[in-house]
Design an enzyme around this catalytic site. Sequence first.
Site, PDB file in Angstrom:
ATOM      1  N   ARG A  54       3.697  -0.429  -4.876  1.00 31.47           N
ATOM      2  CA  ARG A  54       3.361  -0.632  -3.554  1.00 31.47           C
ATOM      3  C   ARG A  54       2.187  -1.677  -3.509  1.00 31.47           C
ATOM      4  O   ARG A  54       1.715  -2.157  -2.444  1.00 31.47           O
ATOM      5  CB  ARG A  54       3.506   0.197  -2.425  1.00 31.47           C
ATOM      6  N   GLU A 111       6.885 -15.613 -11.114  1.00 32.41           N
ATOM      7  CA  GLU A 111       5.878 -14.223 -10.731  1.00 32.41           C
ATOM      8  C   GLU A 111       5.445 -13.511 -11.767  1.00 32.41           C
ATOM      9  O   GLU A 111       4.362 -12.488 -11.716  1.00 32.41           O
ATOM     10  CB  GLU A 111       6.960 -13.749  -9.532  1.00 32.41           C
ATOM     11  N   TRP A 124      -3.125  -2.677  -1.691  1.00 29.49           N
ATOM     12  CA  TRP A 124      -2.767  -4.096  -1.704  1.00 29.49           C
ATOM     13  C   TRP A 124      -3.736  -4.602  -0.544  1.00 29.49           C
ATOM     14  O   TRP A 124      -3.369  -4.609   0.584  1.00 29.49           O
ATOM     15  CB  TRP A 124      -1.342  -4.312  -1.609  1.00 29.49           C
ATOM     16  N   LYS A 174       5.710  -4.320  -4.463  1.00 33.71           N
ATOM     17  CA  LYS A 174       7.055  -4.417  -4.531  1.00 33.71           C
ATOM     18  C   LYS A 174       7.600  -4.443  -3.139  1.00 33.71           C
ATOM     19  O   LYS A 174       8.792  -5.045  -2.712  1.00 33.71           O
ATOM     20  CB  LYS A 174       7.761  -3.185  -5.149  1.00 33.71           C
ATOM     21  N   CYS A 185       0.949  -1.236   0.024  1.00 30.32           N
ATOM     22  CA  CYS A 185      -0.003   0.081   0.024  1.00 30.32           C
ATOM     23  C   CYS A 185       0.850   1.289  -0.026  1.00 30.32           C
ATOM     24  O   CYS A 185       1.906   1.203   0.812  1.00 30.32           O
ATOM     25  CB  CYS A 185      -0.832   0.093   1.289  1.00 30.32           C
ATOM     26  N   GLU A 239      16.126 -18.742  -8.492  1.00 30.27           N
ATOM     27  CA  GLU A 239      15.901 -17.179  -8.779  1.00 30.27           C
ATOM     28  C   GLU A 239      15.069 -17.388 -10.308  1.00 30.27           C
ATOM     29  O   GLU A 239      14.301 -16.446 -10.656  1.00 30.27           O
ATOM     30  CB  GLU A 239      17.114 -16.200  -8.859  1.00 30.27           C
ATOM     31  N   HIS A 273      15.852 -37.544  -7.135  1.00 36.18           N
ATOM     32  CA  HIS A 273      15.046 -37.876  -5.996  1.00 36.18           C
ATOM     33  C   HIS A 273      13.594 -37.289  -5.924  1.00 36.18           C
ATOM     34  O   HIS A 273      13.030 -37.123  -4.865  1.00 36.18           O
ATOM     35  CB  HIS A 273      15.787 -37.250  -4.871  1.00 36.18           C
ATOM     36  N   LYS A 291      11.410 -15.874 -11.000  1.00 39.05           N
ATOM     37  CA  LYS A 291      11.074 -14.767 -12.244  1.00 39.05           C
ATOM     38  C   LYS A 291      10.055 -15.076 -13.048  1.00 39.05           C
ATOM     39  O   LYS A 291       9.053 -14.491 -13.269  1.00 39.05           O
ATOM     40  CB  LYS A 291      12.263 -14.488 -12.930  1.00 39.05           C
ATOM     41  N   ASN A 314      -1.413   2.146   5.875  1.00 36.70           N
ATOM     42  CA  ASN A 314      -0.587   0.988   5.207  1.00 36.70           C
ATOM     43  C   ASN A 314      -0.325   0.069   6.459  1.00 36.70           C
ATOM     44  O   ASN A 314       0.463   0.572   7.434  1.00 36.70           O
ATOM     45  CB  ASN A 314       0.528   1.507   4.620  1.00 36.70           C
ATOM     46  N   GLY A 315      -0.534  -1.074   6.266  1.00 37.91           N
ATOM     47  CA  GLY A 315      -0.426  -2.031   7.559  1.00 37.91           C
ATOM     48  C   GLY A 315      -1.484  -2.857   7.655  1.00 37.91           C
ATOM     49  O   GLY A 315      -2.487  -2.971   7.068  1.00 37.91           O
TER      50      GLY A 315
END
Length: 614
Positions: free
Chosen positions: A27, A494, A74, A609, A2, A487, A510, A491, A100-101
Amino acid sequence: MCGIVGYIGKREATPILLEGLKRLEYRGYDSAGVAVLQNEKIEYKKRTGRVAELSRAALNNGLSGTLGICHTRWATHGGVTEENAHPHLSNDGKIALVHNGVIENYLSIKKFLTSKGITFYSETDTEVFVNLIAYHYEKEAESPNRFKESVRRSLKHIEGTYGIAAICRDCPDEMVGARKGSPLIVGVGENEYLIASDVSALVSRTSNVVYLNDGELVSIKNGELSLVDYEEKTLKPEIHQVDWDTSEGELGDFEHFMLKEIFEQSEAIQNAMRGRFSDDESSAKFGGLNLSAQELRQIDRILFCACGTAWHACLVGEYLIERYARIPVEVEYASEFRYRNAPLDKNTLVIVISQSGETIDTLAALKEAKRKGYRTLAINNSVGSTIARESDGGIYQHAGPEVGVASTKAFTSQLMILSMMAVYFGRLRDLSFQEGLECVKGLKRVPELVENAVQQNDAIYKIAEKYKDMTDCLFLGRQDMFPIALEGALKLKEISYIHAEGYPAAEMKHGPIALISKDCPVIVLATQPDIFGKLISNIQEVKARGAPVIAVTCESHPLPEGLADDEIVIPDCHRAALPILASIPMQLLSYHIAKLRGCDVDKPRNLAKSVTVE
Ligand code: F6R
């Protein structure tokens, strides 16, 4: 998560608020809203979707006033609807709040307020919060600082995290903000003030900022800023200068920030290195560690903590530091470390890595380490961020703002700093002068090699076209290429929403080998000369089961003809720099696949982000 912006001054607030909000969109971007004080009434507009939608609605409908707040969301409490979007207004319409929170005790407060006759239109914790402020506002009728006092009293009942900005219908010359656990910054301009979650929203108007600490409340009233703690103790605001080139946050000729940032990596890595090699060129040096060489020699264990991509950087750091400095290293997810009672030796150094410097789990891990008395360092890309301010020492990345939600240049810049750190710690111990010289020489070549590696963009685009419709993908690597496989998979998943997993190449046998079929392409990082034979065997095992193979190899070690279906060749480089070079094709491949699938590359669904909620 947010983004919030507040404005109080002499200009028209709405365009300033919306411009700031646009810069905070990374955000959170599921809905947005703005409220301004207009003709003694709080008028507002909210929209689901992006800030652009809100801008159209707010500017066309002429929201006008010189005091206002806005928010990009968000979702935490309640779905993505206009009712749940911020700002939230109190029942009596007197107070508007952006937050925000997460308020953890909102249910008990809601019950209390309901018993007082308050009704609720949304499912959010923030609407509860604003009504609590309104409740105290009525009780504080006699107070000379009625609005500020009502916020302060409310905060004493709130459990959870928040960065807030609030305005009141009766107080046209006042804006109030507070923080606990979520970032909040005040921009001090000429005859105007802004409040925001991040400096990026302020820098086009001012470079003078005050960073709020947890438990601080700011009030801007009649052009004066006052800072207090929750016990009303007056605090002295410290004004910092931020050095931020606003053009860095612009797209320029690129279609997406992610692509721009992939292409900026050579420069970002150069910035990470600048002025950080020793005069004899056999080691690195860092100005902000706040640890003497003697203290560093006493460190006998390093614990890295981070989240997501930064956690992958930590895994690479583990290989590098163990190889060059021979210090035992452990890597923890920050979210796990904070709730685990891990026994640490007193000579343990805790290093956190965070691009944003605001990730709540990483911050909590840092605080937990400090509480236990450990020395802490932060590798961080955001000057003045909470993590930078809370750690005992640190290294700034200087990679410039990273706007694309998927981290690229921040990651490779972290890898460069970790390589340099490994050499530095190594040279304080057993790494020879000659080995140090070779490492430094190799690392100095990286910006030029990265420049070459990104030139494969067109070739990688063609490979992306071939594989864009896959539904599953496996990434394999060994040693420090294993975190690069992780990574690469992160990428891809996402931004393109393709199911992808990273595995140590030999571990495939395995279990994951059961997934391998012609419909599950496998990306193999076959870059290390010392284990090249083993990697070829792994590729053979995949081929024998019919899966297409995309191999990443180094110039001097191509694969035997026809072994892989596609091959991406990266420039030869020093061993310490290999993870950086191998990351570039992973980023470009994900980028092109996501774009070809029509995904919103810079703002993937459900993500944000800066993850400032648990
Ligand atoms: C993925 C990504 C995230 C972040 C993670 C930590 O591309 O960017 O996984 O790495 O949220 O963020 P920071 O580094 O800001 O602490």
